[in-house]
Design an enzyme around this catalytic site. Structure first.
Site, PDB file in Angstrom:
ATOM      1  N   HIS A 107       0.840  -1.204   0.000  1.00  5.52           N
ATOM      2  CA  HIS A 107       0.000   0.000   0.000  1.00  5.52           C
ATOM      3  C   HIS A 107       0.873   1.252   0.000  1.00  5.52           C
ATOM      4  O   HIS A 107       1.966   1.240   0.569  1.00  5.52           O
ATOM      5  CB  HIS A 107      -0.893   0.033   1.243  1.00  5.52           C
ATOM      6  N   GLU A 125      -1.500  -0.339   8.297  1.00  2.00           N
ATOM      7  CA  GLU A 125      -2.454  -1.289   8.862  1.00  2.00           C
ATOM      8  C   GLU A 125      -1.772  -2.160   9.903  1.00  2.00           C
ATOM      9  O   GLU A 125      -0.540  -2.193   9.982  1.00  2.00           O
ATOM     10  CB  GLU A 125      -3.068  -2.159   7.756  1.00  2.00           C
ATOM     11  N   HIS A 182       3.400  -7.502   1.590  1.00  2.18           N
ATOM     12  CA  HIS A 182       2.789  -8.424   2.548  1.00  2.18           C
ATOM     13  C   HIS A 182       1.692  -9.266   1.909  1.00  2.18           C
ATOM     14  O   HIS A 182       1.170  -8.905   0.849  1.00  2.18           O
ATOM     15  CB  HIS A 182       2.191  -7.650   3.730  1.00  2.18           C
ATOM     16  N   ARG A 202      -1.347  -4.740  -6.247  1.00  2.03           N
ATOM     17  CA  ARG A 202      -1.083  -6.172  -6.284  1.00  2.03           C
ATOM     18  C   ARG A 202       0.223  -6.411  -7.034  1.00  2.03           C
ATOM     19  O   ARG A 202       0.360  -5.997  -8.185  1.00  2.03           O
ATOM     20  CB  ARG A 202      -2.239  -6.828  -7.049  1.00  2.03           C
TER      21      ARG A 202
END
Ligand code: ZN
Length: 326
Positions: A107, A125, A182, A202
């Site tokens: 991200h 996150e 991740h 992605r």
């Protein structure tokens, strides 16, 4: 004293999702029974339990603000959320049921999200492992030492060499910074606390086909945002179930305090009272059942306590995650 805010979760069908959110959680079962959404209940990957994002804005279920969206309430009544400096409600909380592997992804941070995507937030996150298989591993960080090495390994599809696999068990917690590559792996049940963002790049999807086609990859954006080097996976894991960092009964244990949020673990036993002194506080039950201020609570249930709520009284044996915005 103000009233607590009860939100209706938004269920998300995904190619990698399972049936646990619809069968093991009261909130999911209720929505299935109501036939609320046209969704395949055997492949729900995510339950957005607290969200003001346009891709899934939670509705307030009861009380003074019943029927309003969380995004609407945040704009109309910023005082309920401590008059935070953010234009949008800053957090998004999810429970994730990964039946199979999620794509290897990354991200962007706030600056990149604003400049390249026109979105207010990037995505920092964190994950709390609610359940996982015996020999589970998460993918966090990578082994490349230079940007050139990273680029070469990505372009040559050498993912097994590139990625860092981290053994995890139930109760483990980890912060994932923007730029950290991740992936959540099959069999994991996680609670995710994140910034209010839905931007995912992605990098690799295992050559998987969806309706006969591979899903879109975002290799160029990924190469721009991936951090080098990145040892997050080796250095960042916290074990909360046992050992030195284990949480004690009726004592909230801080797991992370970053620019955007604080997250604590709380394991209750008997009765425990705590003053709500944060801008707002979200309490989510991860295990067990009991009550919060007389309201029955079970696994997956969440309540949002506004500024000035007063004391919160927990009763019963429950494991909870608490969070607020910074
Ligand atoms: Zn992610």
């Amino acid at each position: 004293m103000r009233e607590c805010i009860v939100l209706r979760p938004v269920l998300k069908e995904t190619v990698w999702g399972g049936d646990r959110l619809a069968t093991q959680f009261d909130c999911g079962r209720k929505q299935c029974a109501a036939g609320a959404e046209k969704i395949d209940f055997t492949s729900i990957g995510e339950s957005w339990i607290v969200s003001a994002h346009p891709h899934g804005d939670c509705i307030i279920e009861e009380g003074t603000y019943a029927g309003e969206t969380l995004s609407g309430l945040y704009k109309k009544h910023p005082e309920l959320f401590g008059n935070l400096p953010y234009e949008e409600f800053p957090l998004l909380l999810k429970i994730i049921d990964a039946k199979s592997n999620l794509s290897i992804q990354v991200h962007p941070d706030d600056a990149y999200a604003r400049e390249k995507e026109g979105c207010p937030f990037g995505k920092t996150e964190c994950w709390y492992v609610m359940d996982c298989p015996e020999d589970a591993q998460l993918i966090i960080g990578h082994h490349a030492k230079t940007r050139e090495e990273l680029t070469r390994m990505v372009r040559e599809n050498r993912y097994e060499e590139l990625i860092c696999r981290v053994p995890v068990k139930k109760g483990d917690f980890i912060q994932i910074e923007p730029g950290t590559i991740h992936a959540i792996t099959g069999g994991m049940l996680l609670m995710e606390t994140q910034q209010n963002s839905d931007i995912t790049y992605r990098v690799y999807d295992y050559g998987r086909l969806v309706d006969g086609k591979p899903r879109q990859l975002h290799v160029e954006q990924s190469l721009e945002v991936i951090k080098v080097p990145d040892n997050a996976g080796r250095d960042g894991l916290i074990h909360t179930e046992n050992g030195e960092s284990a949480a004690r009964i009726n004592e909230r244990k801080l797991l992370v305090d970053c620019t955007y949020y604080k997250v604590w673990k709380l394991t209750t036993g008997g009765t425990f009272t705590m003053e709500q002194s944060d801008p707002f506080l979200i309490a989510t039950v991860l295990e067990g059942s009991g009550s919060i201020d007389g309201r029955e609570m079970t696994c997956g249930d969440s309540l949002l306590f506004p500024t000035g709520y007063g004391d919160i009284c927990f009763s019963g044996d429950m494991t909870l995650l608490l969070c607020t915005a910074n």
